[in-house]
Design an enzyme around this catalytic site. Structure first.
Site, PDB file in Angstrom:
ATOM      1  N   SER A  69      30.876   8.024 -24.610  1.00  0.00           N
ATOM      2  CA  SER A  69      31.891   7.004 -24.857  1.00  0.00           C
ATOM      3  C   SER A  69      32.396   7.079 -26.288  1.00  0.00           C
ATOM      4  CB  SER A  69      31.261   5.620 -24.619  1.00  0.00           C
ATOM      5  OG  SER A  69      32.111   4.615 -25.106  1.00  0.00           O
ATOM      6  N   TYR A 125      24.960  -0.779 -26.641  1.00  0.00           N
ATOM      7  CA  TYR A 125      25.573   0.102 -25.644  1.00  0.00           C
ATOM      8  C   TYR A 125      25.971   1.440 -26.284  1.00  0.00           C
ATOM      9  CZ  TYR A 125      29.163   2.286 -22.783  1.00  0.00           C
ATOM     10  OH  TYR A 125      29.899   3.204 -22.080  1.00  0.00           O
ATOM     11  N   LYS A 164      24.483   5.393 -25.651  1.00  0.00           N
ATOM     12  CA  LYS A 164      25.308   6.546 -25.269  1.00  0.00           C
ATOM     13  C   LYS A 164      25.087   7.698 -26.249  1.00  0.00           C
ATOM     14  CE  LYS A 164      26.683   5.529 -21.613  1.00  0.00           C
ATOM     15  NZ  LYS A 164      26.908   6.320 -20.399  1.00  0.00           N
TER      16      LYS A 164
HETATM   17  N1  LIG Z   1      34.871   2.260 -17.877  1.00  0.00           N
HETATM   18  C1  LIG Z   1      35.047   2.681 -19.128  1.00  0.00           C
HETATM   19  O1  LIG Z   1      36.038   2.317 -19.780  1.00  0.00           O
HETATM   20  C2  LIG Z   1      34.050   3.625 -19.765  1.00  0.00           C
HETATM   21  C3  LIG Z   1      34.307   4.093 -21.075  1.00  0.00           C
HETATM   22  C4  LIG Z   1      33.393   4.972 -21.661  1.00  0.00           C
HETATM   23  C5  LIG Z   1      32.278   5.400 -20.968  1.00  0.00           C
HETATM   24  N2  LIG Z   1      32.037   4.923 -19.709  1.00  0.00           N
HETATM   25  C6  LIG Z   1      30.837   5.396 -19.006  1.00  0.00           C
HETATM   26  O2  LIG Z   1      31.212   5.874 -17.730  1.00  0.00           O
HETATM   27  C7  LIG Z   1      30.157   5.691 -16.796  1.00  0.00           C
HETATM   28  C8  LIG Z   1      30.689   5.049 -15.539  1.00  0.00           C
HETATM   29  O3  LIG Z   1      31.301   3.822 -15.877  1.00  0.00           O
HETATM   30  P1  LIG Z   1      32.122   2.964 -14.828  1.00  0.00           P
HETATM   31  O4  LIG Z   1      33.211   2.309 -15.582  1.00  0.00           O
HETATM   32  O5  LIG Z   1      32.445   3.764 -13.636  1.00  0.00           O
HETATM   33  O6  LIG Z   1      31.021   1.851 -14.485  1.00  0.00           O
HETATM   34  P2  LIG Z   1      30.460   1.342 -13.077  1.00  0.00           P
HETATM   35  O7  LIG Z   1      29.551   0.197 -13.371  1.00  0.00           O
HETATM   36  O8  LIG Z   1      31.563   1.132 -12.114  1.00  0.00           O
HETATM   37  O9  LIG Z   1      29.616   2.602 -12.601  1.00  0.00           O
HETATM   38  C9  LIG Z   1      28.259   2.826 -12.935  1.00  0.00           C
HETATM   39  C10 LIG Z   1      27.537   3.198 -11.659  1.00  0.00           C
HETATM   40  O10 LIG Z   1      26.175   3.518 -11.969  1.00  0.00           O
HETATM   41  C11 LIG Z   1      25.317   2.835 -11.055  1.00  0.00           C
HETATM   42  N3  LIG Z   1      24.056   2.588 -11.779  1.00  0.00           N
HETATM   43  C12 LIG Z   1      23.856   1.781 -12.848  1.00  0.00           C
HETATM   44  N4  LIG Z   1      22.562   1.826 -13.232  1.00  0.00           N
HETATM   45  C13 LIG Z   1      21.930   2.695 -12.391  1.00  0.00           C
HETATM   46  C14 LIG Z   1      20.599   3.179 -12.272  1.00  0.00           C
HETATM   47  N5  LIG Z   1      19.624   2.759 -13.107  1.00  0.00           N
HETATM   48  N6  LIG Z   1      20.307   4.065 -11.288  1.00  0.00           N
HETATM   49  C15 LIG Z   1      21.273   4.501 -10.441  1.00  0.00           C
HETATM   50  N7  LIG Z   1      22.556   4.080 -10.490  1.00  0.00           N
HETATM   51  C16 LIG Z   1      22.875   3.180 -11.462  1.00  0.00           C
HETATM   52  C17 LIG Z   1      26.057   1.563 -10.669  1.00  0.00           C
HETATM   53  O11 LIG Z   1      25.664   1.013  -9.428  1.00  0.00           O
HETATM   54  C18 LIG Z   1      27.506   2.062 -10.642  1.00  0.00           C
HETATM   55  O12 LIG Z   1      27.874   2.554  -9.366  1.00  0.00           O
HETATM   56  C19 LIG Z   1      29.073   4.901 -17.529  1.00  0.00           C
HETATM   57  O13 LIG Z   1      28.079   5.817 -17.961  1.00  0.00           O
HETATM   58  C20 LIG Z   1      29.811   4.318 -18.720  1.00  0.00           C
HETATM   59  O14 LIG Z   1      28.948   4.125 -19.805  1.00  0.00           O
HETATM   60  C21 LIG Z   1      32.896   4.049 -19.098  1.00  0.00           C
END
Ligand SMILES: NC(=O)c1ccc[n+]([C@@H]2O[C@H](COP(=O)([O-])OP(=O)(O)OC[C@H]3O[C@@H](n4cnc5c(N)ncnc54)[C@H](O)[C@@H]3O)[C@@H](O)[C@H]2O)c1
Length: 321
Positions: free
Chosen positions: A117, A141, A145
């Site tokens: 991120s 957070y 990361k």
């Molecule tokens: N959305 C954003 O703007 C953004 C920005 C930067 C980084 N990210 C990163 O992208 C990734 C996905 O984010 P997203 O927006 O799709 O979030 P999201 O919450 O929709 O997806 C995360 C998924 O991981 C699963 N999960 C969480 N903990 C778990 C565990 N311990 N074991 C198994 N599954 C687990 C959840 O059920 C979910 O389906 C994350 O790693 C997040 O840090 C997101």
């Protein structure tokens, strides 16, 4: 042979699943469904409901499905929640990466694409950050990361692992009405949520040292972002390098006030916003330099903010009507 998509039932992961299938690859989704939705996973894709920290079971899934590589998205992602529950974030996100790397080593899986991120940069104080810019995360957070990146880099140096960390900027949009962002942590879902409740969307501070006083961010369409994972996977197969980090954004700064105008157009609602105080830890400007991804991954974003917010609104309406 197949790719394992952890967090593949989540917002971004479900788009990655779709793009990997589109590239002709077999995929398996591993997700504990803590925030993900089973209905986002296509019927022809196996969904294993499992916590990533259950190392032995994760290794078993890898062996049983002849996994050749992993895209690791499973994590907790809410900055504010991480400030309130730091131990839970370290346990889930750092513990999750340690467990994953252990399982990969046990199952002889050597390719990894990791969701990092732009939060690793904190408040950079420069117009554009590149991959060599200092890492100063300002929340648990962001720390988790960054520690995930360090763990992966160290494991790549020590073993046969090859890995890419993708530092996502601000993700918006939906590739399909069923795949929208259902969480309300980010600006665009927060605007939609306020409109749904007939209240004024909030602007957190208009006294920043930017042209219109509001924070500037680099918004990236989830459809472009998911495509970067396919390119990263191809880069892993062709590169001699063990480990690399790429910013994944558009390299274009858009202010919160500008996004309010984009949202008015996309929703066709002439709403007013309410300016309230700053939130702690919001940098004035966070925009990526993305030339490395252009050059090495042969990847470039196509969608602009109007398309992102319009697609996000269509998915929001489909989920809430
Ligand atoms: N959305 C954003 O703007 C953004 C920005 C930067 C980084 N990210 C990163 O992208 C990734 C996905 O984010 P997203 O927006 O799709 O979030 P999201 O919450 O929709 O997806 C995360 C998924 O991981 C699963 N999960 C969480 N903990 C778990 C565990 N311990 N074991 C198994 N599954 C687990 C959840 O059920 C979910 O389906 C994350 O790693 C997040 O840090 C997101």
């Amino acid at each position: 042979m197949a790719w394992l998509i952890t967090g593949g039932a989540g917002y971004i992961g479900s788009h990655v699943v779709s793009d990997f299938q589109g590239a002709g690859l077999s995929v398996v989704v591993l997700d504990d469904l803590s925030s993900g939705l089973a209905k986002r996973v296509p019927k022809d894709v196996p969904l294993v409901k499992l916590d990533i920290r259950n190392t032995d079971e994760v290794a078993k899934v890898m062996r049983e499905n002849s996994i050749q590589g992993v895209v690791h998205l499973a994590a907790k992602k809410a900055v504010g929640e991480s400030v309130e529950q730091p131990l839970m974030y370290y346990d889930q996100n750092v513990g999750g990466v340690i467990s994953l790397l252990t399982a990969m080593a046990e199952a002889n899986v050597y390719n990894l694409v990791y969701s990092s991120s732009a939060a690793v940069y904190g408040s950079p104080g420069v117009a554009h950050v590149n991959e060599a810019s200092p890492n100063r995360p300002e929340s648990p957070y962001g720390e988790t990361k960054l520690i995930g990146e360090w763990l992966i880099k160290a494991q790549a140096a020590a073993t046969e692992l090859k890995a890419v960390s993708l530092r996502y900027f601000n993700v918006v949009g939906a590739g399909d009405e069923t795949l929208g962002d259902t969480s309300v942590n980010n600006l665009v879902p927060l605007i939609f949520s306020a409109l749904e409740n007939a209240s004024a969307p909030k602007v957190f501070g208009d006294d920043y040292p930017t042209a219109d006083g509001t924070c500037i961010r680099d918004y990236i369409d989830v459809r472009d972002l998911s495509g970067a994972h396919v390119r990263a996977m191809q880069w892993l197969e062709n590169s001699a390098t063990d480990y690399e980090v790429f910013n994944v954004g558009r390299g274009v700064g858009v202010s919160v006030k500008e996004m309010m105008q984009v949202a008015r157009k996309a929703t066709n609602i002439e709403f007013e916003y309410e300016v309230v105080g700053r939130r702690p830890g919001d940098p004035a400007q966070l925009v990526g330099q993305v030339e490395n991804a252009h050059r090495d991954l042969k990847w470039q974003a196509k969608f602009g903010v109007d398309e992102m917010v319009t697609s996000a609104w269509q998915a929001w309406r489909a989920a809430h009507d």
